[in-house]
Design a protein around this motif. Structure first.
Motif, PDB file in Angstrom:
ATOM      1  N   GLU A  77      26.821  23.927  58.307  1.00 20.25           N
ATOM      2  CA  GLU A  77      28.016  23.281  57.793  1.00 20.25           C
ATOM      3  C   GLU A  77      28.741  24.250  56.799  1.00 20.25           C
ATOM      4  O   GLU A  77      28.190  24.734  55.959  1.00 20.25           O
ATOM      5  CB  GLU A  77      27.619  22.102  56.729  1.00 20.25           C
ATOM      6  N   PHE A  78      30.227  24.606  57.253  1.00 15.07           N
ATOM      7  CA  PHE A  78      30.900  25.593  56.171  1.00 15.07           C
ATOM      8  C   PHE A  78      30.803  25.152  54.768  1.00 15.07           C
ATOM      9  O   PHE A  78      31.027  24.112  54.755  1.00 15.07           O
ATOM     10  CB  PHE A  78      32.031  25.841  56.873  1.00 15.07           C
ATOM     11  N   PHE A  79      30.410  26.259  53.895  1.00 18.71           N
ATOM     12  CA  PHE A  79      30.531  26.043  52.429  1.00 18.71           C
ATOM     13  C   PHE A  79      31.530  26.528  51.800  1.00 18.71           C
ATOM     14  O   PHE A  79      32.459  26.030  51.303  1.00 18.71           O
ATOM     15  CB  PHE A  79      29.169  26.216  51.891  1.00 18.71           C
ATOM     16  N   LEU A  80      31.689  27.875  51.961  1.00 18.31           N
ATOM     17  CA  LEU A  80      32.948  28.689  51.355  1.00 18.31           C
ATOM     18  C   LEU A  80      32.735  30.177  51.877  1.00 18.31           C
ATOM     19  O   LEU A  80      31.859  30.545  52.533  1.00 18.31           O
ATOM     20  CB  LEU A  80      32.767  28.603  49.827  1.00 18.31           C
ATOM     21  N   ILE A  81      33.714  30.830  51.500  1.00 17.38           N
ATOM     22  CA  ILE A  81      33.917  32.250  51.553  1.00 17.38           C
ATOM     23  C   ILE A  81      33.714  32.780  50.155  1.00 17.38           C
ATOM     24  O   ILE A  81      34.589  32.499  49.352  1.00 17.38           O
ATOM     25  CB  ILE A  81      35.250  32.641  52.089  1.00 17.38           C
ATOM     26  N   ASN A  82      32.707  33.750  49.962  1.00 12.58           N
ATOM     27  CA  ASN A  82      32.447  34.583  48.715  1.00 12.58           C
ATOM     28  C   ASN A  82      33.005  36.022  48.877  1.00 12.58           C
ATOM     29  O   ASN A  82      32.818  36.534  49.855  1.00 12.58           O
ATOM     30  CB  ASN A  82      30.985  34.495  48.683  1.00 12.58           C
ATOM     31  N   SER A  83      34.297  36.085  48.340  1.00 19.47           N
ATOM     32  CA  SER A  83      34.965  37.329  48.145  1.00 19.47           C
ATOM     33  C   SER A  83      35.220  37.541  47.038  1.00 19.47           C
ATOM     34  O   SER A  83      35.531  36.741  45.922  1.00 19.47           O
ATOM     35  CB  SER A  83      36.039  37.432  49.176  1.00 19.47           C
ATOM     36  N   GLY A  84      35.989  38.956  46.582  1.00 21.92           N
ATOM     37  CA  GLY A  84      36.607  39.300  45.437  1.00 21.92           C
ATOM     38  C   GLY A  84      35.740  40.296  44.460  1.00 21.92           C
ATOM     39  O   GLY A  84      34.734  40.605  44.877  1.00 21.92           O
ATOM     40  N   GLU A  85      36.122  40.148  43.336  1.00 29.96           N
ATOM     41  CA  GLU A  85      35.582  41.171  42.517  1.00 29.96           C
ATOM     42  C   GLU A  85      34.115  41.137  42.038  1.00 29.96           C
ATOM     43  O   GLU A  85      33.439  42.104  42.012  1.00 29.96           O
ATOM     44  CB  GLU A  85      36.297  40.945  40.894  1.00 29.96           C
ATOM     45  N   THR A  87      31.895  40.212  44.246  1.00 28.00           N
ATOM     46  CA  THR A  87      31.131  40.727  45.386  1.00 28.00           C
ATOM     47  C   THR A  87      30.900  41.977  45.466  1.00 28.00           C
ATOM     48  O   THR A  87      30.358  42.559  46.406  1.00 28.00           O
ATOM     49  CB  THR A  87      31.567  40.055  46.727  1.00 28.00           C
ATOM     50  N   HIS A  88      31.399  42.927  44.663  1.00 26.03           N
ATOM     51  CA  HIS A  88      31.454  44.398  44.602  1.00 26.03           C
ATOM     52  C   HIS A  88      29.849  44.368  44.213  1.00 26.03           C
ATOM     53  O   HIS A  88      29.232  43.789  43.350  1.00 26.03           O
ATOM     54  CB  HIS A  88      32.174  44.809  43.677  1.00 26.03           C
ATOM     55  N   TYR A  89      29.161  45.198  44.957  1.00 24.38           N
ATOM     56  CA  TYR A  89      27.797  45.517  44.865  1.00 24.38           C
ATOM     57  C   TYR A  89      27.241  46.875  45.049  1.00 24.38           C
ATOM     58  O   TYR A  89      27.854  47.487  46.107  1.00 24.38           O
ATOM     59  CB  TYR A  89      26.763  44.548  45.384  1.00 24.38           C
ATOM     60  N   ILE A  90      26.395  47.691  44.180  1.00 26.04           N
ATOM     61  CA  ILE A  90      25.766  48.803  44.523  1.00 26.04           C
ATOM     62  C   ILE A  90      24.180  48.728  44.856  1.00 26.04           C
ATOM     63  O   ILE A  90      23.693  48.049  43.789  1.00 26.04           O
ATOM     64  CB  ILE A  90      26.020  49.842  43.621  1.00 26.04           C
ATOM     65  N   TYR A  91      23.767  48.731  45.973  1.00 24.25           N
ATOM     66  CA  TYR A  91      22.289  48.546  46.331  1.00 24.25           C
ATOM     67  C   TYR A  91      21.421  49.429  45.695  1.00 24.25           C
ATOM     68  O   TYR A  91      22.035  50.726  45.159  1.00 24.25           O
ATOM     69  CB  TYR A  91      22.169  48.595  47.662  1.00 24.25           C
ATOM     70  N   ASP A  95      23.927  52.700  48.241  1.00 23.87           N
ATOM     71  CA  ASP A  95      25.207  52.186  48.871  1.00 23.87           C
ATOM     72  C   ASP A  95      25.890  51.304  48.238  1.00 23.87           C
ATOM     73  O   ASP A  95      25.366  50.091  47.593  1.00 23.87           O
ATOM     74  CB  ASP A  95      24.466  51.328  50.250  1.00 23.87           C
ATOM     75  N   GLU A  96      27.266  51.478  48.455  1.00 24.78           N
ATOM     76  CA  GLU A  96      28.160  50.470  47.419  1.00 24.78           C
ATOM     77  C   GLU A  96      29.039  49.627  48.620  1.00 24.78           C
ATOM     78  O   GLU A  96      29.505  50.188  49.572  1.00 24.78           O
ATOM     79  CB  GLU A  96      29.075  51.423  46.970  1.00 24.78           C
ATOM     80  N   VAL A  97      29.240  48.307  48.422  1.00 24.91           N
ATOM     81  CA  VAL A  97      29.937  47.231  49.165  1.00 24.91           C
ATOM     82  C   VAL A  97      30.901  46.545  48.441  1.00 24.91           C
ATOM     83  O   VAL A  97      30.641  46.250  47.263  1.00 24.91           O
ATOM     84  CB  VAL A  97      28.812  46.597  50.117  1.00 24.91           C
ATOM     85  N   TRP A  98      31.791  46.067  49.132  1.00 26.90           N
ATOM     86  CA  TRP A  98      32.544  44.918  49.000  1.00 26.90           C
ATOM     87  C   TRP A  98      32.216  43.931  49.848  1.00 26.90           C
ATOM     88  O   TRP A  98      32.682  44.063  50.953  1.00 26.90           O
ATOM     89  CB  TRP A  98      34.189  45.310  48.585  1.00 26.90           C
ATOM     90  N   ASN A  99      31.817  42.755  49.301  1.00 24.65           N
ATOM     91  CA  ASN A  99      31.519  41.772  50.515  1.00 24.65           C
ATOM     92  C   ASN A  99      32.481  40.527  50.759  1.00 24.65           C
ATOM     93  O   ASN A  99      33.198  40.328  49.802  1.00 24.65           O
ATOM     94  CB  ASN A  99      30.184  40.867  50.009  1.00 24.65           C
ATOM     95  N   GLU A 136      23.226  39.519  42.223  1.00 24.75           N
ATOM     96  CA  GLU A 136      24.580  39.532  41.547  1.00 24.75           C
ATOM     97  C   GLU A 136      25.563  38.837  42.665  1.00 24.75           C
ATOM     98  O   GLU A 136      26.407  38.131  42.064  1.00 24.75           O
ATOM     99  CB  GLU A 136      24.850  40.835  40.749  1.00 24.75           C
ATOM    100  N   PRO A 137      25.734  39.717  43.718  1.00 22.95           N
ATOM    101  CA  PRO A 137      27.009  39.409  44.333  1.00 22.95           C
ATOM    102  C   PRO A 137      27.129  38.037  45.010  1.00 22.95           C
ATOM    103  O   PRO A 137      28.325  37.421  45.254  1.00 22.95           O
ATOM    104  CB  PRO A 137      26.956  40.228  45.609  1.00 22.95           C
TER     105      PRO A 137
END
Length: 150
Positions: A77-85, A87-91, A95-99, A136-137
């Motif tokens: 069941e679709f819940f939501l889209i998680n994006s934006g500030e 969701t920025h994460y450094i593993y 490795d750095e990502v914007w999810n 965090e993200p």
């Protein structure tokens, strides 16, 4: 991590990448959420990961659930889209990502929960109002879940 992301990392190193992901929150009959204790940052999270080239978001969500938790989703069941500030994460490896993460809920599933040892040290069900330390993200996802369902 998908081969696509690993191939990109060979070219760009630790520089920021836009990462499209799909995730699944498993919910049992008592309303508890199944979480995995991550081996990279030692925090808790749900099943999820990056899309492979040519893969649909739903296929990715189902694949990641099988790989990381050993479960098969009968319904998503679709819940939501998680994006934006947030969701920025450094593993931990740098490795750095914007999810951009498409999150599904799954109340109908089968199989026995078994963690993928490379990514999860253990799996455990938690009441949604008694969650452990969350990675965090994905914290915005749990805030929204609690807002809607508690």
């Amino acid at each position: 991590m998908s081969d696509y992301i690993m191939d990109l990392r060979k070219l760009v190193g630790h520089r920021p990448l836009l990462q499209c992901a799909a995730s699944v929150i498993i919910i049992d009959d008592s309303g508890r959420l199944l979480l995995g204790h991550r081996t990279d940052n030692l925090k808790w999270g749900y099943s999820g990961g990056s899309l492979n080239l040519g893969e649909t978001v739903e296929e990715c969500a189902r694949r990641e659930l099988r790989e990381e938790f050993g479960l098969t989703a009968d319904e998503l069941e679709f819940f939501l889209i998680n994006s934006g500030e947030e969701t920025h994460y450094i593993y931990p490896n740098g490795d750095e990502v914007w999810n951009v993460e498409i999150v599904y809920l799954c109340r109908k599933w089968h199989g026995t929960p078994v963690p993928q040892k490379e990514e999860m040290s253990e799996l455990r069900f938690f009441p949604p109002d008694q969650l452990p330390e969350i990675s965090e993200p994905i914290r915005p996802v749990f805030r929204e879940y609690q807002k809607r369902f508690l």
